[in-house]
Design a protein around this motif. Structure first.
Motif, PDB file in Angstrom:
ATOM      1  N   TYR A  42       0.840  -1.193   0.000  1.00  0.00           N
ATOM      2  CA  TYR A  42       0.000   0.000   0.000  1.00  0.00           C
ATOM      3  C   TYR A  42       0.882   1.251   0.000  1.00  0.00           C
ATOM      4  O   TYR A  42       2.026   1.226   0.455  1.00  0.00           O
ATOM      5  N   SER A  43       0.325   2.343  -0.507  1.00  0.00           N
ATOM      6  CA  SER A  43       1.068   3.597  -0.580  1.00  0.00           C
ATOM      7  C   SER A  43       0.176   4.767  -0.201  1.00  0.00           C
ATOM      8  O   SER A  43      -1.048   4.695  -0.306  1.00  0.00           O
ATOM      9  N   TRP A  44       0.809   5.850   0.259  1.00  0.00           N
ATOM     10  CA  TRP A  44       0.077   7.082   0.542  1.00  0.00           C
ATOM     11  C   TRP A  44       1.068   8.243   0.597  1.00  0.00           C
ATOM     12  O   TRP A  44       2.264   8.053   0.758  1.00  0.00           O
ATOM     13  N   GLY A  45       0.557   9.457   0.426  1.00  0.00           N
ATOM     14  CA  GLY A  45       1.403  10.654   0.439  1.00  0.00           C
ATOM     15  C   GLY A  45       1.298  11.421  -0.861  1.00  0.00           C
ATOM     16  O   GLY A  45       0.308  11.328  -1.590  1.00  0.00           O
ATOM     17  N   LEU A  46       2.326  12.185  -1.152  1.00  0.00           N
ATOM     18  CA  LEU A  46       2.361  12.988  -2.370  1.00  0.00           C
ATOM     19  C   LEU A  46       2.638  12.079  -3.571  1.00  0.00           C
ATOM     20  O   LEU A  46       3.655  11.400  -3.616  1.00  0.00           O
ATOM     21  N   GLY A  47       1.731  12.084  -4.533  1.00  0.00           N
ATOM     22  CA  GLY A  47       1.867  11.171  -5.656  1.00  0.00           C
ATOM     23  C   GLY A  47       1.965  11.847  -7.003  1.00  0.00           C
ATOM     24  O   GLY A  47       1.550  11.287  -8.016  1.00  0.00           O
ATOM     25  N   GLU A  48       2.544  13.023  -7.050  1.00  0.00           N
ATOM     26  CA  GLU A  48       2.561  13.791  -8.290  1.00  0.00           C
ATOM     27  C   GLU A  48       3.534  13.255  -9.333  1.00  0.00           C
ATOM     28  O   GLU A  48       3.496  13.667 -10.483  1.00  0.00           O
ATOM     29  N   SER A  49       4.433  12.340  -8.942  1.00  0.00           N
ATOM     30  CA  SER A  49       5.371  11.763  -9.904  1.00  0.00           C
ATOM     31  C   SER A  49       5.090  10.285 -10.163  1.00  0.00           C
ATOM     32  O   SER A  49       5.911   9.589 -10.747  1.00  0.00           O
ATOM     33  N   GLY A  50       3.948   9.797  -9.701  1.00  0.00           N
ATOM     34  CA  GLY A  50       3.596   8.403  -9.922  1.00  0.00           C
ATOM     35  C   GLY A  50       4.126   7.459  -8.875  1.00  0.00           C
ATOM     36  O   GLY A  50       3.970   6.238  -8.987  1.00  0.00           O
ATOM     37  N   GLU A  51       4.776   7.982  -7.827  1.00  0.00           N
ATOM     38  CA  GLU A  51       5.414   7.125  -6.841  1.00  0.00           C
ATOM     39  C   GLU A  51       4.436   6.286  -6.021  1.00  0.00           C
ATOM     40  O   GLU A  51       4.840   5.304  -5.385  1.00  0.00           O
ATOM     41  N   LEU A  52       3.144   6.621  -6.050  1.00  0.00           N
ATOM     42  CA  LEU A  52       2.157   5.836  -5.308  1.00  0.00           C
ATOM     43  C   LEU A  52       1.788   4.544  -6.037  1.00  0.00           C
ATOM     44  O   LEU A  52       1.165   3.657  -5.459  1.00  0.00           O
ATOM     45  N   GLY A  53       2.149   4.452  -7.314  1.00  0.00           N
ATOM     46  CA  GLY A  53       1.852   3.236  -8.053  1.00  0.00           C
ATOM     47  C   GLY A  53       0.387   3.051  -8.375  1.00  0.00           C
ATOM     48  O   GLY A  53      -0.062   1.935  -8.641  1.00  0.00           O
ATOM     49  N   ARG A  54      -0.375   4.104  -8.361  1.00  0.00           N
ATOM     50  CA  ARG A  54      -1.795   4.049  -8.693  1.00  0.00           C
ATOM     51  C   ARG A  54      -2.234   5.425  -9.180  1.00  0.00           C
ATOM     52  O   ARG A  54      -1.597   6.436  -8.867  1.00  0.00           O
ATOM     53  N   ASP A  55      -3.282   5.449  -9.944  1.00  0.00           N
ATOM     54  CA  ASP A  55      -3.765   6.716 -10.476  1.00  0.00           C
ATOM     55  C   ASP A  55      -4.260   7.606  -9.342  1.00  0.00           C
ATOM     56  O   ASP A  55      -5.087   7.194  -8.524  1.00  0.00           O
ATOM     57  N   ALA A  56      -3.736   8.811  -9.290  1.00  0.00           N
ATOM     58  CA  ALA A  56      -4.145   9.771  -8.273  1.00  0.00           C
ATOM     59  C   ALA A  56      -4.422  11.103  -8.970  1.00  0.00           C
ATOM     60  O   ALA A  56      -3.591  11.581  -9.750  1.00  0.00           O
ATOM     61  N   PRO A  57      -5.554  11.715  -8.700  1.00  0.00           N
ATOM     62  CA  PRO A  57      -5.882  12.985  -9.359  1.00  0.00           C
ATOM     63  C   PRO A  57      -4.970  14.098  -8.896  1.00  0.00           C
ATOM     64  O   PRO A  57      -4.317  13.992  -7.844  1.00  0.00           O
ATOM     65  N   PRO A  58      -4.874  15.190  -9.665  1.00  0.00           N
ATOM     66  CA  PRO A  58      -4.045  16.334  -9.259  1.00  0.00           C
ATOM     67  C   PRO A  58      -4.467  16.862  -7.896  1.00  0.00           C
ATOM     68  O   PRO A  58      -5.643  16.796  -7.517  1.00  0.00           O
ATOM     69  N   MET A  59      -3.515  17.401  -7.156  1.00  0.00           N
ATOM     70  CA  MET A  59      -3.819  17.928  -5.831  1.00  0.00           C
ATOM     71  C   MET A  59      -4.476  19.308  -5.907  1.00  0.00           C
ATOM     72  O   MET A  59      -5.097  19.751  -4.944  1.00  0.00           O
ATOM     73  N   LYS A  60      -4.301  19.977  -7.061  1.00  0.00           N
ATOM     74  CA  LYS A  60      -4.899  21.297  -7.225  1.00  0.00           C
ATOM     75  C   LYS A  60      -5.832  21.318  -8.422  1.00  0.00           C
ATOM     76  O   LYS A  60      -5.617  20.590  -9.400  1.00  0.00           O
ATOM     77  N   VAL A  61      -6.844  22.114  -8.346  1.00  0.00           N
ATOM     78  CA  VAL A  61      -7.800  22.277  -9.446  1.00  0.00           C
ATOM     79  C   VAL A  61      -7.942  23.755  -9.757  1.00  0.00           C
ATOM     80  O   VAL A  61      -7.580  24.623  -8.959  1.00  0.00           O
ATOM     81  N   GLY A  62      -8.487  24.041 -10.934  1.00  0.00           N
ATOM     82  CA  GLY A  62      -8.668  25.418 -11.349  1.00  0.00           C
ATOM     83  C   GLY A  62      -7.501  25.924 -12.160  1.00  0.00           C
ATOM     84  O   GLY A  62      -6.569  25.173 -12.479  1.00  0.00           O
ATOM     85  N   SER A  63      -7.523  27.186 -12.494  1.00  0.00           N
ATOM     86  CA  SER A  63      -6.453  27.786 -13.284  1.00  0.00           C
ATOM     87  C   SER A  63      -6.308  29.256 -12.903  1.00  0.00           C
ATOM     88  O   SER A  63      -7.214  29.870 -12.351  1.00  0.00           O
ATOM     89  N   GLY A  64      -5.137  29.784 -13.242  1.00  0.00           N
ATOM     90  CA  GLY A  64      -4.894  31.201 -12.961  1.00  0.00           C
ATOM     91  C   GLY A  64      -5.001  31.521 -11.483  1.00  0.00           C
ATOM     92  O   GLY A  64      -4.492  30.807 -10.627  1.00  0.00           O
ATOM     93  N   ASP A  65      -5.714  32.595 -11.183  1.00  0.00           N
ATOM     94  CA  ASP A  65      -5.896  33.020  -9.798  1.00  0.00           C
ATOM     95  C   ASP A  65      -6.866  32.138  -9.035  1.00  0.00           C
ATOM     96  O   ASP A  65      -7.024  32.288  -7.816  1.00  0.00           O
TER      97      ASP A  65
END
Length: 279
Positions: A42-65
């Protein structure tokens, strides 16, 4: 539950729910992995580089301001432990990792070894640390490192951009970034600035500095039983209690009394140290 402020620190130990019978844990720069007695990982934490080994959505949404943290997604997909997934190299089908016997991680990548003697990796692969040709595209699911299949890998660890594996027969394999000597062998291309080699290569103990003196008539002196990695350097322990280090040495992390990189594993000299009888 999701908090308005996700950047809090945990000052006291916190029990992680949903995990039982854990037998091994490891962590990277901003993530953690755990192996249970049944061979599930099992994995958990920051997964922005694929290190969790499972699909994880972006931590931020929206654009600009209007960019903001998606607190619900962070809590559900990043903070909550979830199974790591293997991607079939032929069909692309995903399945939860099973029968895992060893886990390991680098700063931004994860690795597992299975009872079936296969090794898989996921995460950042900018220097070939996943055992695949270097590229800037993150690998979101575990992919097989075919060169390590059947090698009897029992231990795995990684640094900032390199990986090290140890077999049950005491052989060390390295791959990934090598421009500070992290790979443990002399190769002009791999050792050059920004150099790397994604193909796991077995290190030759006969090239290790100090090995001849350590071996003598001791047949166990060349048999390695433990490995570990710093950001850009490595350590290896033999059955006879000798330690070898190699890689980035400008901070004296290698223990040789010199601020210099070591391209080849070099035996520590404890005759000048107070530490003795390492087992």
């Amino acid at each position: 539950n999701p908090s308005k402020d996700i950047k809090k620190k945990q000052d006291t130990p916190l029990k992680i729910g949903g995990l039982q019978n854990v037998v091994e844990v490891d962590c990277g720069a901003s993530f953690s992995i755990a192996l249970d007695a049944q061979g599930n990982v099992y994995s958990w934490g920051l997964g922005e580089s694929g290190e969790l080994g499972r699909d994880a959505p972006p931590m931020k949404v929206g654009s600009g301001d209007d960019v903001k943290y998606d607190l619900e997604a962070i809590y559900r997909h990043h903070m909550t432990p979830g199974p790591m997934m293997i991607k079939d190299s032929v069909t692309g089908a995903l399945s939860a990792a099973r029968n895992v016997k060893a886990i390991g991680s680098g700063a931004y990548h994860s690795m597992i070894a299975t009872v079936g003697d296969e090794v898989f990796a996921c995460g950042l692969n900018n220097y070939g640390q996943l055992g695949h040709p270097a590229g800037n595209k993150a690998q979101w699911n575990l992919v097989e490192i075919k060169e390590l299949a059947g090698c009897g890998i029992v231990r795995l660890c990684g640094g900032m951009h390199h990986s090290v594996a140890l077999s049950s027969s005491g052989i060390i394999y390295t791959f990934g970034r090598g421009d500070s000597g992290q790979l443990g062998y002399s190769d002009d291309e791999a050792n050059s600035v920004g150099g790397c080699n994604h193909i796991p290569r077995a290190l030759d103990p006969s090239t290790f500095v100090g090995m001849a003196a350590a071996s003598g008539t001791n047949k166990d002196a060349r048999f390695f039983v433990q490995i570990d990695c710093g950001g850009n350097h490595n350590l290896a322990l033999t059955t006879s209690g000798e330690i070898y280090t190699w890689g980035y040495g400008d901070t004296s992390a290698l223990g040789h009394g010199e601020d210099a990189d070591e391209l080849l594993p070099r035996r520590l000299n404890f005759s000048k140290a107070k530490i003795k009888n390492i087992t």
